[in-house]
Structure formats: C-alpha cells, structure tokens
Design a protein around this motif. Sequence first.
Motif, mmCIF file in Angstrom:
data_model
loop_
_atom_site.group_PDB
_atom_site.id
_atom_site.type_symbol
_atom_site.label_atom_id
_atom_site.label_comp_id
_atom_site.label_asym_id
_atom_site.label_seq_id
_atom_site.Cartn_x
_atom_site.Cartn_y
_atom_site.Cartn_z
ATOM 1 N N VAL A 73 41.235 33.927 32.474
ATOM 2 C CA VAL A 73 41.637 34.185 33.847
ATOM 3 C C VAL A 73 40.715 35.200 34.512
ATOM 4 N N ASP A 74 39.544 35.425 33.902
ATOM 5 C CA ASP A 74 38.579 36.353 34.494
ATOM 6 C C ASP A 74 38.019 35.749 35.785
ATOM 7 N N THR A 75 38.087 36.523 36.867
ATOM 8 C CA THR A 75 37.589 35.991 38.138
ATOM 9 C C THR A 75 36.133 36.385 38.391
ATOM 10 N N HIS A 76 35.541 37.137 37.474
ATOM 11 C CA HIS A 76 34.113 37.520 37.583
ATOM 12 C C HIS A 76 33.777 38.177 38.914
ATOM 13 N N ILE A 77 34.718 38.899 39.505
ATOM 14 C CA ILE A 77 34.427 39.529 40.795
ATOM 15 C C ILE A 77 33.428 40.669 40.589
ATOM 16 N N THR A 78 32.569 40.846 41.583
ATOM 17 C CA THR A 78 31.542 41.877 41.493
ATOM 18 C C THR A 78 32.171 43.275 41.388
ATOM 19 N N GLY A 79 31.459 44.193 40.778
ATOM 20 C CA GLY A 79 31.926 45.575 40.719
ATOM 21 C C GLY A 79 31.417 46.405 41.886
ATOM 22 N N ASN A 80 30.634 45.758 42.745
ATOM 23 C CA ASN A 80 30.059 46.446 43.902
ATOM 24 C C ASN A 80 31.111 46.582 45.006
ATOM 25 N N LEU A 81 31.722 47.770 45.107
ATOM 26 C CA LEU A 81 32.846 47.951 46.035
ATOM 27 C C LEU A 81 32.414 47.780 47.493
ATOM 28 N N ALA B 106 45.803 34.081 45.864
ATOM 29 C CA ALA B 106 46.272 33.475 44.611
ATOM 30 C C ALA B 106 45.893 34.315 43.400
ATOM 31 N N SER B 107 44.816 35.087 43.509
ATOM 32 C CA SER B 107 44.320 35.832 42.350
ATOM 33 C C SER B 107 44.829 37.275 42.303
ATOM 34 N N LEU B 108 45.723 37.640 43.215
ATOM 35 C CA LEU B 108 46.152 39.040 43.281
ATOM 36 C C LEU B 108 46.837 39.525 41.994
ATOM 37 N N THR B 109 47.559 38.619 41.291
ATOM 38 C CA THR B 109 48.301 39.085 40.110
ATOM 39 C C THR B 109 47.409 39.245 38.887
ATOM 40 N N TYR B 110 46.210 38.675 38.894
ATOM 41 C CA TYR B 110 45.395 38.746 37.674
ATOM 42 C C TYR B 110 43.942 39.128 37.917
ATOM 43 N N GLY B 111 43.529 39.260 39.188
ATOM 44 C CA GLY B 111 42.112 39.508 39.462
ATOM 45 C C GLY B 111 41.700 40.963 39.346
ATOM 46 N N GLY B 112 42.671 41.874 39.323
ATOM 47 C CA GLY B 112 42.314 43.282 39.224
ATOM 48 C C GLY B 112 42.139 43.937 40.581
ATOM 49 N N PRO B 113 41.829 45.253 40.566
ATOM 50 C CA PRO B 113 41.798 46.030 41.822
ATOM 51 C C PRO B 113 40.771 45.526 42.838
ATOM 52 N N GLY B 114 39.694 44.899 42.379
ATOM 53 C CA GLY B 114 38.687 44.374 43.307
ATOM 54 C C GLY B 114 39.293 43.377 44.285
ATOM 55 N N HIS B 115 40.257 42.579 43.803
ATOM 56 C CA HIS B 115 40.884 41.574 44.666
ATOM 57 C C HIS B 115 41.805 42.231 45.691
ATOM 58 N N TRP B 116 42.485 43.319 45.274
ATOM 59 C CA TRP B 116 43.339 44.043 46.224
ATOM 60 C C TRP B 116 42.490 44.676 47.325
ATOM 61 N N LEU B 117 41.336 45.218 46.908
ATOM 62 C CA LEU B 117 40.426 45.820 47.878
ATOM 63 C C LEU B 117 39.927 44.763 48.862
ATOM 64 N N PHE B 118 39.583 43.580 48.325
ATOM 65 C CA PHE B 118 39.109 42.498 49.186
ATOM 66 C C PHE B 118 40.177 42.105 50.203
ATOM 67 N N VAL B 119 41.415 41.917 49.733
ATOM 68 C CA VAL B 119 42.497 41.495 50.638
ATOM 69 C C VAL B 119 42.774 42.574 51.691
ATOM 70 N N ALA B 120 42.718 43.859 51.271
ATOM 71 C CA ALA B 120 42.930 44.945 52.238
ATOM 72 C C ALA B 120 41.847 44.909 53.317
ATOM 73 N N ALA B 121 40.584 44.713 52.897
ATOM 74 C CA ALA B 121 39.481 44.636 53.866
ATOM 75 C C ALA B 121 39.625 43.408 54.754
#
Lengths: 142, 139
Positions: A73-81, B106-121
């Motif tokens: 379930v890894d989404t491979h999202i970038t770490g670049n905030l 859809a990925s908010l429950t498993y994508g980690g904080p990066g996805h929350w940051l993306f949705v907030a932006a």
Amino acid sequence: MIEQDWIWGFVGGLVIGTAGAVYLLVNGRIMGASGILGGLVDGSGMRTMWERIAFIAGVILAPIPLYPLYKEVDTHITGNLLAIVAAGLLVGIGTRLANGCTSGHGVCGMSRLSLRGIVATVFYILAGGLTMVVFKHVLGVI
Amino acid sequence: MRNLFAFISGALFGGGLFISGMTDTAKVQGWLDVFGDWDPTLAFVMGGAMIPMAIAWWFTQGRKPALGGDFPERPEPRIGRNLVVGSVLFGMGWGLVGLCPGPSLASLTYGGPGHWLFVAAMIAGMLAAVPLRRMLPAT
C-alpha cells in the motif's frame, strides 16, 4: 493474487466507472471529486452538503477493508514537502478554475463525448507530461 | 436515501482507485513520463471506467434519476480560458506529485502525512480559486 498491474487497473477502472454510473443514475449527479469537495470548501454546494460528505466519507473509508488485496500500500509519495504543497495548491486552483478533474472531465465528461471534458483532459495530460519532462529529465528534482 | 447512495458511490470510487493502483504516485507519474520507464496502467483504468459510464449516459436518455430530479444537462461546448488555464495548472500539480483530487482523498488512511499535507494545500488552492474565477471569466 493477480500480478499484472494492468488487470488490477482495468478491474479498478470498471469499479470507478460503476461508481460514476450509480451517482449519475440514482442521485442524478456527475461524479467529480474536485467538484464534490470544492463545493464544500468554498460553500457553493452547501445545499447538498450531506450528499457530498457521504460521498467523501465513502472514498476515504473504502480502501481500509481492501488493504489485504494489494501486495503493497506504499504510495511512493515524494518526501519533498515544498513540491507537495505546490502541487496541492496547483491541483486545487486548477480543478476549480477548470470545473473538473480526472473524474469529472476525464471519466464522466469523455464518456459522454463532452467537448469540454475532452479539451480539459488533453490539456491536463499535456501539462502533466511536460511537467515530468522539465522536473524529472531537465531539472532532475523529482 | 441520497446520502446512502452517495456513500455507496463514494465507496466504489475509493475502492476502485485503491485496487487500480491509482493512489500510487509512482504509477501516475510513470504514465505521464513517456520518456522514462512508461507505465500503461492509467490508460487501462481510464478505459475500464469509460465502459460503465458510457452505458450509464446512454441509459439516461428519456429517463429521470432514480431518486428524482433531472439529469445534468450537457454543458454548452464552450472552451473558455478558465477551462484551459485551469486544466494546465491542474496538470502541472498532477505531474509534480502524481496525485489528483480523487486518489488524494482515497489514500488518506494509508498514504501518510504527505497525503494530508497535499489535501490541506489542495483545499487552500480551492479557496484561492474563488476570487481567481471572477478574474478569469468563463468566456
């Protein structure tokens, strides 16, 4: 488990299309993620607030029971905030200006041969491809 | 009833996005990256989604939605600056991180904080779009 990604993609696509069909035939609405969320965010869709909230709750919660289906379930999202914030802003502004995203213009619009849906889809795919060229192959930052 | 079917539709959408792999940013960027290691998955997802949707549009002819009201009218085939400019901005953000609105939720429950940051932006961007829409008329 099926290993071929394209089969998962096609089956998932059929399910996504079925979701759009239910929303259209039962609720009489176009299933566009940016429009459903955007109407809540800017207050323009408060008349149908609960319908929108119910839809979004379904989107967020549905993957949870499906975790075991997928090999990872890894989404491979970038770490670049900075990239994440810039991309989120661009997606938010862009989809609301264009009145639609991949689901509204892409899935729902193109399937009824809507000119606006097709034009929007061509432009966001071209812009996305060009962004990959510039940021990955030229600048090398993603 | 409307809320129940909205939830069912949302759940199908989120589940479909999950199993199709479209919440994996590498797959989306892989599809956009025609000069890299091209990943065709997104085309199969789009193709698959078109089939039930096209049937649904055909089915709307001469009918009404099951829960009343009217089907959305076909918009006028007018290509305004907002459609083009908006789609280009959206595409840039989509390519940059590999997320669009549906999969980002859809990925908010498993994508980690990066996805929350993306949705907030993204929500901030949606708010910023309100005054911009007035400056960029639909025609």
